[in-house]
Motif scaffolding. Structure first.
Motif, PDB file in Angstrom:
ATOM      1  N   THR A  61      41.494  27.664  31.554  1.00 31.85           N
ATOM      2  CA  THR A  61      40.042  27.561  31.434  1.00 31.85           C
ATOM      3  C   THR A  61      39.369  28.501  32.416  1.00 31.85           C
ATOM      4  O   THR A  61      39.885  28.775  33.502  1.00 31.85           O
ATOM      5  CB  THR A  61      39.528  26.125  31.713  1.00 31.85           C
ATOM      6  OG1 THR A  61      39.889  25.737  33.040  1.00 31.85           O
ATOM      7  CG2 THR A  61      40.079  25.138  30.711  1.00 31.85           C
ATOM      8  N   LEU A  62      38.217  29.012  32.001  1.00 30.56           N
ATOM      9  CA  LEU A  62      37.273  29.687  32.886  1.00 30.56           C
ATOM     10  C   LEU A  62      35.990  28.872  32.792  1.00 30.56           C
ATOM     11  O   LEU A  62      35.405  28.767  31.705  1.00 30.56           O
ATOM     12  CB  LEU A  62      37.019  31.129  32.441  1.00 30.56           C
ATOM     13  CG  LEU A  62      38.085  32.167  32.799  1.00 30.56           C
ATOM     14  CD1 LEU A  62      37.738  33.520  32.187  1.00 30.56           C
ATOM     15  CD2 LEU A  62      38.240  32.294  34.305  1.00 30.56           C
ATOM     16  N   ALA A  83      45.592  26.613  34.566  1.00 27.83           N
ATOM     17  CA  ALA A  83      46.369  27.512  33.716  1.00 27.83           C
ATOM     18  C   ALA A  83      47.712  26.846  33.475  1.00 27.83           C
ATOM     19  O   ALA A  83      48.235  26.152  34.349  1.00 27.83           O
ATOM     20  CB  ALA A  83      46.555  28.877  34.372  1.00 27.83           C
ATOM     21  N   VAL A  84      48.274  27.045  32.296  1.00 26.34           N
ATOM     22  CA  VAL A  84      49.564  26.451  31.951  1.00 26.34           C
ATOM     23  C   VAL A  84      50.329  27.421  31.062  1.00 26.34           C
ATOM     24  O   VAL A  84      49.746  28.046  30.163  1.00 26.34           O
ATOM     25  CB  VAL A  84      49.404  25.105  31.203  1.00 26.34           C
ATOM     26  CG1 VAL A  84      50.767  24.466  30.990  1.00 26.34           C
ATOM     27  CG2 VAL A  84      48.512  24.142  31.950  1.00 26.34           C
ATOM     28  N   TYR A 127      47.175  32.614  36.442  1.00 24.34           N
ATOM     29  CA  TYR A 127      46.475  31.825  37.460  1.00 24.34           C
ATOM     30  C   TYR A 127      45.680  32.726  38.396  1.00 24.34           C
ATOM     31  O   TYR A 127      44.523  32.419  38.738  1.00 24.34           O
ATOM     32  CB  TYR A 127      47.493  30.992  38.245  1.00 24.34           C
ATOM     33  CG  TYR A 127      46.866  29.908  39.092  1.00 24.34           C
ATOM     34  CD1 TYR A 127      46.545  28.670  38.534  1.00 24.34           C
ATOM     35  CD2 TYR A 127      46.607  30.105  40.451  1.00 24.34           C
ATOM     36  CE1 TYR A 127      45.984  27.662  39.296  1.00 24.34           C
ATOM     37  CE2 TYR A 127      46.040  29.098  41.225  1.00 24.34           C
ATOM     38  CZ  TYR A 127      45.728  27.883  40.641  1.00 24.34           C
ATOM     39  OH  TYR A 127      45.157  26.894  41.407  1.00 24.34           O
ATOM     40  N   ARG A 128      46.268  33.851  38.803  1.00 20.25           N
ATOM     41  CA  ARG A 128      45.572  34.749  39.720  1.00 20.25           C
ATOM     42  C   ARG A 128      44.378  35.424  39.044  1.00 20.25           C
ATOM     43  O   ARG A 128      43.318  35.594  39.670  1.00 20.25           O
ATOM     44  CB  ARG A 128      46.552  35.787  40.242  1.00 20.25           C
ATOM     45  CG  ARG A 128      47.485  35.246  41.317  1.00 20.25           C
ATOM     46  CD  ARG A 128      46.763  35.025  42.640  1.00 20.25           C
ATOM     47  NE  ARG A 128      46.273  36.278  43.177  1.00 20.25           N
ATOM     48  CZ  ARG A 128      47.032  37.160  43.834  1.00 20.25           C
ATOM     49  NH1 ARG A 128      48.307  36.888  44.060  1.00 20.25           N
ATOM     50  NH2 ARG A 128      46.516  38.283  44.273  1.00 20.25           N
ATOM     51  N   ILE A 129      44.527  35.813  37.796  1.00 18.19           N
ATOM     52  CA  ILE A 129      43.392  36.423  37.092  1.00 18.19           C
ATOM     53  C   ILE A 129      42.273  35.408  36.909  1.00 18.19           C
ATOM     54  O   ILE A 129      41.089  35.723  37.097  1.00 18.19           O
ATOM     55  CB  ILE A 129      43.830  37.003  35.727  1.00 18.19           C
ATOM     56  CG1 ILE A 129      44.872  38.104  35.914  1.00 18.19           C
ATOM     57  CG2 ILE A 129      42.621  37.555  34.975  1.00 18.19           C
ATOM     58  CD1 ILE A 129      45.437  38.637  34.606  1.00 18.19           C
ATOM     59  N   VAL A 130      42.635  34.176  36.542  1.00 17.83           N
ATOM     60  CA  VAL A 130      41.629  33.117  36.401  1.00 17.83           C
ATOM     61  C   VAL A 130      40.916  32.887  37.730  1.00 17.83           C
ATOM     62  O   VAL A 130      39.685  32.744  37.783  1.00 17.83           O
ATOM     63  CB  VAL A 130      42.284  31.819  35.890  1.00 17.83           C
ATOM     64  CG1 VAL A 130      41.347  30.632  36.047  1.00 17.83           C
ATOM     65  CG2 VAL A 130      42.694  31.975  34.426  1.00 17.83           C
ATOM     66  N   PHE A 185      38.960  36.857  26.601  1.00 19.61           N
ATOM     67  CA  PHE A 185      39.858  37.695  25.802  1.00 19.61           C
ATOM     68  C   PHE A 185      40.584  38.720  26.663  1.00 19.61           C
ATOM     69  O   PHE A 185      41.735  39.094  26.371  1.00 19.61           O
ATOM     70  CB  PHE A 185      39.085  38.380  24.669  1.00 19.61           C
ATOM     71  CG  PHE A 185      38.854  37.500  23.477  1.00 19.61           C
ATOM     72  CD1 PHE A 185      39.904  37.112  22.659  1.00 19.61           C
ATOM     73  CD2 PHE A 185      37.574  37.046  23.164  1.00 19.61           C
ATOM     74  CE1 PHE A 185      39.692  36.297  21.553  1.00 19.61           C
ATOM     75  CE2 PHE A 185      37.353  36.230  22.063  1.00 19.61           C
ATOM     76  CZ  PHE A 185      38.415  35.855  21.260  1.00 19.61           C
ATOM     77  N   VAL A 186      39.942  39.178  27.728  1.00 17.46           N
ATOM     78  CA  VAL A 186      40.614  40.086  28.657  1.00 17.46           C
ATOM     79  C   VAL A 186      41.830  39.395  29.280  1.00 17.46           C
ATOM     80  O   VAL A 186      42.929  39.961  29.342  1.00 17.46           O
ATOM     81  CB  VAL A 186      39.648  40.570  29.759  1.00 17.46           C
ATOM     82  CG1 VAL A 186      40.412  41.284  30.876  1.00 17.46           C
ATOM     83  CG2 VAL A 186      38.594  41.499  29.180  1.00 17.46           C
ATOM     84  N   VAL A 187      41.640  38.161  29.747  1.00 18.54           N
ATOM     85  CA  VAL A 187      42.747  37.417  30.339  1.00 18.54           C
ATOM     86  C   VAL A 187      43.848  37.187  29.300  1.00 18.54           C
ATOM     87  O   VAL A 187      45.039  37.374  29.573  1.00 18.54           O
ATOM     88  CB  VAL A 187      42.276  36.066  30.917  1.00 18.54           C
ATOM     89  CG1 VAL A 187      43.439  35.353  31.596  1.00 18.54           C
ATOM     90  CG2 VAL A 187      41.130  36.259  31.894  1.00 18.54           C
ATOM     91  N   LEU A 188      43.450  36.787  28.098  1.00 19.76           N
ATOM     92  CA  LEU A 188      44.435  36.551  27.031  1.00 19.76           C
ATOM     93  C   LEU A 188      45.239  37.817  26.745  1.00 19.76           C
ATOM     94  O   LEU A 188      46.449  37.752  26.497  1.00 19.76           O
ATOM     95  CB  LEU A 188      43.726  36.068  25.768  1.00 19.76           C
ATOM     96  CG  LEU A 188      43.131  34.658  25.839  1.00 19.76           C
ATOM     97  CD1 LEU A 188      42.237  34.389  24.625  1.00 19.76           C
ATOM     98  CD2 LEU A 188      44.222  33.595  25.934  1.00 19.76           C
TER      99      LEU A 188
END
Length: 345
Positions: free
Chosen positions: A6-7, A163-164, A201-204, A222-225
């Motif tokens: 989640t963000l 994050a998972v 996790y770090r990007i989030v 979408f960038v994270v994905l």
């Protein structure tokens, strides 16, 4: 595989899911409230009967009522991932649901994470194919990770970021902590569960700090994905050709916006973003259940492309999904599964 996170802040509540599997066909289903349902079960087993309180939009590959993820009209969203440490409870006196129908049940019955967690022990989860764990998030901003370890439910609600991947959350976080002093750019891009979790996790964390007090653009999800997606590699293609082991890719990338009741997604073969606004659907039982082939060539808003659901829509994805295991799940059983939702009243 699969990755979910989640963000979220006071302005935005967004859940992103990468669905990683061997193939990418699927069906999007608009389910209705006030439908009387009885769970799938083996002969002699104690099943579950319920009436849906809420309508929902779900993404499925193994049949209607067996979603990989979805969101209901109240803004409760749920996504699943394979759980390599998972173990469901032993058989007991409680009624049981399989690992995918459990998602539909929660979306049918509850409006919040609090309700899901409060009622968690009422029904026993039973494995049909895989042990899974789940991320659950709602329109109020509450999020929980629900896992089953050694037969016991584990609920994580107080993590700084969510994050998972495919390893238990606590074990994943312990692994990631050893790299907390490393720059984001030096983190491993390997797609195994623990390295994928560490990167996600770090990007989030970074994006959460960047957007601490402002609206989070869906494009950022979408960038994270994209960063944590599983892409074709020479090794995976060789294992497919040389050893008949099908490669796992990220086939669907989905973003649930719980506050605004919208869903956006793209798939492996069509990178165009498609959007679904739940407010544009009538979830009353007087209107038919709707469906749409997930693997389509559409773009933009697609609500008007949904058509009344038919058993043939269900049969299409079921035949494709169960084709590799027809020897243990024969065509006759597949056809029964395709007709199963027609029993709802």
């Amino acid at each position: 595989m699969c990755t979910t996170f989640t963000l979220q802040n006071n302005e935005s509540i967004l859940l992103g899911q990468n669905y990683d599997f061997y193939y990418g066909h699927g069906l999007i289903v608009v389910s209705k409230r006030d439908l009387l349902k009885e769970s799938l079960k083996e002969e002699g087993e104690k099943g579950v009967t319920w009436t849906s309180k809420y309508g929902s939009v779900t993404f499925t590959q193994f049949g209607r009522e067996l979603p990989m993820s979805g969101m209901n009209e109240k803004g409760l969203a749920i996504a699943m991932m394979y759980h390599e440490d998972g173990q469901y409870p032993e058989e007991d006196s409680r009624p049981a649901l399989n690992e995918l129908q459990w998602i539909q049940y929660q979306l049918d019955q509850y409006a919040s994470v609090q309700e899901v967690v409060h009622n968690l022990d009422n029904i026993r989860l039973e494995k049909s194919m895989y042990e899974l764990h789940y991320m659950v998030s709602d329109a109020s901003g509450q999020t929980a990770i629900i896992e089953f370890v050694a037969g016991k439910p584990q609920v994580i609600k107080d993590a700084p970021y969510f994050a998972v991947t495919n390893t238990s959350f606590d074990k994943s976080l312990q692994y990631a902590d050893q790299f907390k002093e490393s720059s984001l750019f030096k983190l491993s891009k390997r797609v195994n569960s623990l390295d994928r979790f560490t990167l996600a996790y770090r990007i989030v964390e970074n994006k959460s700090l960047r957007y601490a007090s402002s609206r989070i653009p869906i494009e950022e999800v979408f960038v994270v994905l994209g960063e944590v997606s599983v892409k074709p590699s020479l090794g995976s293609i060789w294992r497919w050709v040389g050893h008949k082991i099908p490669p796992t890719f990220t086939y669907w990338s989905i973003v649930f916006d719980m506050k605004n009741l919208t869903i956006q997604y793209r798939d492996y073969r069509n990178k165009a973003i498609r959007s679904i606004e739940l407010k544009n659907f009538n979830f009353s039982k007087v209107e038919p259940v709707l469906s749409l082939q997930l693997d389509n060539q559409l773009r933009g808003g697609i609500e008007s492309d949904f058509k009344p659901y038919t058993a043939q829509d269900n049969e299409r994805i079921i035949r494709l999904s169960y084709k590799p295991i027809t020897d243990i799940f024969p065509i006759e059983d597949q056809l029964e599964l395709a007709k199963y939702p027609d029993t709802f009243k």
